[in-house]
Design a protein around this motif. Structure first.
Motif, short mmCIF file in Angstrom:
data_model
loop_
_atom_site.label_atom_id
_atom_site.label_comp_id
_atom_site.label_asym_id
_atom_site.label_seq_id
_atom_site.Cartn_x
_atom_site.Cartn_y
_atom_site.Cartn_z
N VAL A 19 0.84 -1.20 0.00
CA VAL A 19 0.00 0.00 0.00
C VAL A 19 0.87 1.25 0.00
O VAL A 19 0.57 2.22 -0.69
N ASN A 20 1.95 1.22 0.74
CA ASN A 20 2.78 2.41 0.89
C ASN A 20 3.82 2.58 -0.21
O ASN A 20 4.68 3.44 -0.12
N THR A 21 3.72 1.78 -1.29
CA THR A 21 4.50 2.03 -2.49
C THR A 21 3.80 3.03 -3.40
O THR A 21 4.36 3.49 -4.39
N SER A 22 2.58 3.38 -3.07
CA SER A 22 1.73 4.23 -3.91
C SER A 22 2.23 5.66 -3.98
O SER A 22 2.73 6.21 -3.00
N PRO A 23 2.05 6.31 -5.14
CA PRO A 23 2.40 7.73 -5.23
C PRO A 23 1.52 8.59 -4.32
O PRO A 23 1.90 9.70 -3.97
N ARG A 24 0.38 8.07 -3.90
CA ARG A 24 -0.48 8.78 -2.94
C ARG A 24 0.25 8.94 -1.60
O ARG A 24 0.01 9.91 -0.88
N VAL A 25 1.16 8.02 -1.29
CA VAL A 25 1.90 8.04 -0.04
C VAL A 25 3.29 8.63 -0.23
O VAL A 25 3.77 9.38 0.61
N ARG A 26 3.93 8.30 -1.32
CA ARG A 26 5.31 8.71 -1.55
C ARG A 26 5.37 9.94 -2.45
O ARG A 26 4.96 9.89 -3.60
N SER A 27 5.90 11.00 -1.93
CA SER A 27 5.99 12.24 -2.70
C SER A 27 6.94 12.09 -3.90
O SER A 27 6.81 12.81 -4.88
N ALA A 28 7.86 11.14 -3.82
CA ALA A 28 8.81 10.93 -4.91
C ALA A 28 8.19 10.14 -6.06
O ALA A 28 8.84 9.93 -7.08
N GLY A 29 6.97 9.70 -5.92
CA GLY A 29 6.30 8.95 -6.98
C GLY A 29 6.15 7.48 -6.63
O GLY A 29 6.49 7.05 -5.52
N ASP A 30 5.64 6.73 -7.57
CA ASP A 30 5.35 5.32 -7.37
C ASP A 30 6.63 4.53 -7.12
O ASP A 30 7.58 4.61 -7.88
N ALA A 31 6.66 3.76 -6.03
CA ALA A 31 7.83 2.92 -5.73
C ALA A 31 7.78 1.60 -6.50
O ALA A 31 8.73 0.83 -6.42
N LEU A 32 6.70 1.35 -7.23
CA LEU A 32 6.59 0.17 -8.10
C LEU A 32 6.29 0.63 -9.53
O LEU A 32 5.22 0.35 -10.07
N PRO A 33 7.23 1.32 -10.16
CA PRO A 33 6.96 1.86 -11.49
C PRO A 33 7.09 0.85 -12.63
O PRO A 33 6.60 1.10 -13.73
N ASP A 34 7.76 -0.28 -12.37
CA ASP A 34 8.01 -1.23 -13.45
C ASP A 34 8.12 -2.65 -12.90
O ASP A 34 8.10 -2.87 -11.69
N SER A 35 8.25 -3.60 -13.82
CA SER A 35 8.31 -5.01 -13.43
C SER A 35 9.54 -5.34 -12.58
O SER A 35 9.47 -6.18 -11.69
N ALA A 36 10.64 -4.67 -12.84
CA ALA A 36 11.85 -4.92 -12.05
C ALA A 36 11.63 -4.52 -10.58
O ALA A 36 12.07 -5.24 -9.68
N LEU A 38 8.76 -4.48 -9.08
CA LEU A 38 7.85 -5.49 -8.54
C LEU A 38 8.62 -6.74 -8.15
O LEU A 38 8.40 -7.31 -7.07
N ASP A 39 9.55 -7.16 -8.99
CA ASP A 39 10.38 -8.34 -8.67
C ASP A 39 11.18 -8.11 -7.39
O ASP A 39 11.29 -9.01 -6.56
N ARG A 40 11.74 -6.91 -7.22
CA ARG A 40 12.48 -6.59 -6.00
C ARG A 40 11.57 -6.63 -4.78
O ARG A 40 11.94 -7.15 -3.73
N PHE A 41 10.36 -6.09 -4.92
CA PHE A 41 9.39 -6.10 -3.82
C PHE A 41 9.08 -7.55 -3.41
O PHE A 41 9.09 -7.87 -2.22
N LEU A 42 8.82 -8.40 -4.39
CA LEU A 42 8.52 -9.80 -4.09
C LEU A 42 9.70 -10.47 -3.40
O LEU A 42 9.52 -11.20 -2.41
N ALA A 43 10.90 -10.22 -3.88
CA ALA A 43 12.09 -10.84 -3.28
C ALA A 43 12.32 -10.33 -1.85
O ALA A 43 12.64 -11.11 -0.95
N GLU A 44 12.13 -9.03 -1.62
CA GLU A 44 12.32 -8.46 -0.29
C GLU A 44 11.37 -9.07 0.73
O GLU A 44 11.68 -9.12 1.92
N HIS A 45 10.22 -9.52 0.26
CA HIS A 45 9.22 -10.11 1.16
C HIS A 45 9.18 -11.63 1.07
O HIS A 45 8.25 -12.26 1.58
N SER A 46 10.19 -12.20 0.44
CA SER A 46 10.30 -13.66 0.28
C SER A 46 9.03 -14.27 -0.30
O SER A 46 8.60 -15.35 0.10
N LEU A 47 8.43 -13.57 -1.26
CA LEU A 47 7.23 -14.06 -1.93
C LEU A 47 7.64 -14.71 -3.25
O LEU A 47 8.27 -14.06 -4.09
#
Length: 186
Positions: A19-36, A38-47
């Protein structure tokens, strides 16, 4: 994918982080802008979803992010209903499996045809339901930072978490408070 019921804290934490990757939360913009990212997010959470990757995965995960935010902002009954719907999107029901030590553990399994977003919905929904049941609805919170629109599930033992991203929002508030005190002394 198998989701261990004992692991609701990890699922709730990953839901909060999504939820907190959203540009609504992050002033710097979307923290999930691309597939790469998303892959990092999944790996960081062992998903490690079983779903084959598709071109619309990122857009569907962005949609899931909004659905999870709606769960966190809903009243208690609505939060339970919405989180249950997330689990049902890809879940096939509870099963017992042996863990590495041979003990029986409850798991939710996802259907073979489930998309990446649906598998993640089942993981996050299970985490949110577990947090709701074990900790209570008062642990679904808005960030206390005045300039933040983040939301989170407080899974801490003491239940005193105030910020969606303590390293960012909490630090920003602490620095602002320190500067205000320094100005008062001068």
């Amino acid at each position: 994918m198998q989701i261990a019921f004992k692991g609701y804290v990890a699922g709730a934490a990953a839901a909060t982080d999504l939820v907190n990757t959203s540009p609504r939360v992050r002033s710097a913009g979307d923290a999930l802008p691309d597939s790469a990212s998303l892959d990092r997010f999944l790996a960081e959470h062992s998903l490690r979803p079983d779903a084959p990757r598709k071109s619309d995965d990122l857009a569907r995960v962005h949609g899931l992010r909004d659905e999870i935010r709606a769960v966190l902002e809903a009243d208690e009954d609505e939060a339970a209903r919405r989180a249950g719907e997330l689990v049902a999107r890809a879940g096939t029901g509870p099963r017992l499996h042996r863990d590495a030590d041979g003990r029986w553990q409850w798991h939710a399994e996802t259907a073979p045809h489930a998309s990446l977003a649906d598998e993640l919905a089942a993981v996050f929904g299970t985490g949110l339901l577990g947090a709701l049941q074990a900790l209570g609805h008062d642990r679904f919170r808005h960030c206390a930072a005045p300039d933040c629109d983040g939301v989170f599930v407080d899974t801490s033992r003491a239940g005193r978490r105030r910020y969606c991203m303590p390293d960012l929002c909490g630090n920003r508030v602490s620095v602002a408070n320190h500067r205000a005190r320094s100005r008062e002394r001068s």
